[in-house]
Scaffold this motif. Structure first.
Motif, short mmCIF file in Angstrom:
data_model
loop_
_atom_site.label_atom_id
_atom_site.label_comp_id
_atom_site.label_asym_id
_atom_site.label_seq_id
_atom_site.Cartn_x
_atom_site.Cartn_y
_atom_site.Cartn_z
N GLY A 156 48.81 19.49 18.68
CA GLY A 156 47.75 19.10 19.61
C GLY A 156 46.35 19.43 19.14
N GLY A 157 46.22 19.97 17.92
CA GLY A 157 44.91 20.30 17.38
C GLY A 157 44.71 21.79 17.21
N LEU A 158 43.44 22.20 17.19
CA LEU A 158 43.09 23.61 16.99
C LEU A 158 42.37 24.13 18.23
CD1 LEU A 158 42.46 21.94 14.09
CD2 LEU A 158 42.19 24.30 13.32
N PHE A 159 42.71 25.36 18.61
CA PHE A 159 42.13 25.96 19.81
C PHE A 159 41.70 27.39 19.52
CE2 PHE A 159 45.11 22.72 21.16
CZ PHE A 159 44.40 22.02 22.12
N CYS A 160 40.47 27.70 19.92
CA CYS A 160 39.96 29.07 19.87
C CYS A 160 40.21 29.66 21.26
CB CYS A 160 38.47 29.04 19.53
SG CYS A 160 37.65 30.63 19.66
N VAL A 161 41.13 30.60 21.35
CA VAL A 161 41.58 31.12 22.64
C VAL A 161 40.99 32.50 22.88
CG1 VAL A 161 43.59 31.69 24.05
CG2 VAL A 161 43.74 29.81 22.39
N GLY A 162 40.16 32.59 23.92
CA GLY A 162 39.62 33.87 24.35
C GLY A 162 40.40 34.38 25.55
N THR A 163 40.58 35.68 25.63
CA THR A 163 41.37 36.30 26.70
C THR A 163 40.48 37.14 27.60
OG1 THR A 163 43.31 36.39 25.25
CG2 THR A 163 43.33 37.78 27.19
N LEU A 164 40.64 36.98 28.90
CA LEU A 164 39.90 37.79 29.87
C LEU A 164 40.89 38.52 30.76
CD1 LEU A 164 37.23 38.64 31.22
CD2 LEU A 164 37.43 36.61 32.67
N ALA A 165 40.80 39.85 30.78
CA ALA A 165 41.71 40.66 31.60
C ALA A 165 41.25 40.66 33.06
CB ALA A 165 41.76 42.09 31.06
N VAL A 166 42.17 40.34 33.95
CA VAL A 166 41.89 40.39 35.39
C VAL A 166 43.04 41.11 36.07
CG1 VAL A 166 40.50 38.28 35.39
CG2 VAL A 166 42.95 38.12 35.75
N ARG A 167 42.75 41.70 37.23
CA ARG A 167 43.80 42.44 37.97
C ARG A 167 43.63 42.15 39.46
NH1 ARG A 167 43.73 48.77 37.44
NH2 ARG A 167 44.13 48.25 35.25
N LYS A 168 44.21 41.05 39.90
CA LYS A 168 44.13 40.64 41.30
C LYS A 168 42.69 40.64 41.79
CE LYS A 168 48.80 42.26 42.41
NZ LYS A 168 49.63 43.13 43.25
N GLN A 169 41.81 40.11 40.95
CA GLN A 169 40.39 40.06 41.28
C GLN A 169 39.93 38.61 41.41
OE1 GLN A 169 39.75 42.41 37.67
NE2 GLN A 169 38.42 43.76 38.86
N ARG A 170 38.83 38.45 42.08
CA ARG A 170 38.23 37.14 42.18
C ARG A 170 37.45 36.85 40.91
NH1 ARG A 170 33.48 35.14 46.41
NH2 ARG A 170 33.63 32.91 45.91
N VAL A 171 37.63 35.65 40.39
CA VAL A 171 36.92 35.23 39.19
C VAL A 171 36.04 34.05 39.55
CG1 VAL A 171 37.12 34.34 36.84
CG2 VAL A 171 38.78 36.02 37.69
N ARG A 172 34.74 34.20 39.30
CA ARG A 172 33.79 33.13 39.57
C ARG A 172 33.23 32.61 38.25
NH1 ARG A 172 30.29 36.74 43.47
NH2 ARG A 172 31.28 38.27 42.09
N ILE A 173 33.25 31.29 38.12
CA ILE A 173 32.76 30.65 36.89
C ILE A 173 31.64 29.69 37.25
CG2 ILE A 173 33.35 29.17 34.95
CD1 ILE A 173 36.18 30.24 35.06
N ALA A 174 30.45 29.99 36.72
CA ALA A 174 29.30 29.10 36.85
C ALA A 174 28.73 28.97 35.44
CB ALA A 174 28.27 29.67 37.83
#
Length: 269
Positions: A156-174
Motif C-alpha cells: 500500500g506504499g510507505l507510511f511514517c507512523v508516529g505514536t501518541l500515548a493516551v490513557r482514557k483521555q480526551r484527545v483534541r485535534i485542531a
C-alpha cells in the motif's frame, strides 16, 4: 573415504553446515532454513550428500548457489552498526532510559515509560503485518535528534507512523495542534508531516504521515476538521493498513526496505 568434513557455523544470524575438504576449502553448504544444499562442485554431489546425511531433515533441494539479487548484495555488504533493521520498537527510548534512569524517589511516573509502552504496542502490531508482504523499521534516527517512530513499507506504499500515548483521555485535534487531556497543545501533526517529508526525500518516494493513538484507550476524540494529508488511527485500526495495496510490487518493497535500513540513507535529510 571422501575426505570431506562438516563444519557448523552461523552466518547472518542463520545456522549453516559447511562441507569442507581436508585443506579447508568449501565444496558445499547446507542451509536448514531454506532446506537447500548448495553445491560449489557438482562432481562431488554424491559425496556431499553422504557426509550430510546425518544432518538433513525432510526434503531438500540440491543445486548450485542462487545468484544473489542486488538487494541481497546490498544487505550483505551493510555493516551491522549501520543496519537499522534489528531496532526494536522504542529503541531510542530504551537507550535513553538506560542512560538516564528515573530517580527512585520521583513522585510522578516518567512519561517516557508510557511513550515506550505505546511504541511497543504499535510496533508489535505493525510487525504482525509482515506476513502480508509489509516491512517495518523502528526508531529510525534523523539528524538533529529527531526520529521516526515506525516506517512501514508494503503493497500500500510507505507510511511514517508516529505514536501518541493516551490513557482514557480526551484527545483534541485542531490541525496542526494535538491536545491530550488537560495538557498543552502540541503541533504534533506538523512534526509528523516534517518527518514524512524527510523520509520522502531520503527514499525518493512518497511517504504518507500517520498518527496512531495508543494506550489504554481514548475517552473521546474531538477532531475539528479532518487533518490535511495525515491519517489519524486508533490502535485497533492498524490492521486496516494491511488491506491497502496496488502501490508497490514485492521487489519495490524489498528495494526500499534495503535502502531505508541503511543508517547512511538518513544522514543528509
Amino acid at each position: 573415504m571422501s575426505g570431506l568434513r562438516v563444519v557448523p557455523t552461523w552466518r547472518h544470524g542463520q545456522e549453516r553446515l559447511y562441507v569442507c575438504l581436508t585443506d579447508g576449502r568449501n565444496v558445499a553448504w547446507y542451509d536448514r532454513d531454506a532446506s537447500r544444499v548448495n553445491l560449489l562442485s557438482e562432481e562431488r554431489e554424491s559425496d556431499v550428500l553422504d557426509v550430510l546425511a546425518p544432518f538433513l531433515t525432510g526434503q531438500v533441494t540440491v543445486g548450485p548457489p542462487a545468484v544473489p539479487t542486488p538487494v541481497e548484495l546490498a544487505r550483505m555488504a551493510l555493516h551491522p552498526d549501520d543496519d537499522l533493521a534489528p531496532n526494536r520498537p522504542g529503541e531510542a527510548l530504551r537507550i535513553a532510559l538506560e542512560r538516564d534512569p528515573v530517580p527512585a524517589r520521583r513522585l510522578r511516573a516518567d512519561p517516557r515509560h508510557r511513550a515506550l509502552a505505546a511504541e511497543e504496542t504499535v510496533g508489535d502490531a505493525l510487525d504482525g503485518l509482515e506476513a502480508g508482504g509489509w516491512r517495518v523499521l523502528h526508531s529510525v534516527p534523523l539528524p538533529g535528534g529527531a526520529r521516526i517512530h515506525h516506517l512501514l513499507i508494503g503493497p500500500g506504499g510507505l507510511f511514517c507512523v508516529g505514536t501518541l500515548a493516551v490513557r482514557k483521555q480526551r484527545v483534541r485535534i485542531a490541525d496542526p495542534m494535538v491536545t491530550v487531556g488537560r495538557g498543552e497543545p502540541v503541533p504534533l501533526l506538523r512534526t509528523i508531516r516534517s518527518d514524512a517529508g524527510r523520509a520522502s526525500f531520503a527514499l525518493t518516494a512518497e511517504v504518507r504521515p500517520v498518527l496512531v493513538l495508543a494506550g489504554s484507550g481514548v475517552a473521546d476524540l474531538d477532531v475539528a476538521a479532518p487533518p490535511r494529508d495525515v491519517r489519524v488511527l486508533r490502535e485497533g485500526d492498524l490492521p486496516a493498513l494491511a488491506r491497502l495495496g496496488g502501490v508497490l510490487k514485492p521487489a519495490d518493497v524489498e528495494a526500499l526496505h534495503a535502502l531505508a535500513r541503511d543508517r547512511h540513507t538518513w544522514r543528509r535529510v
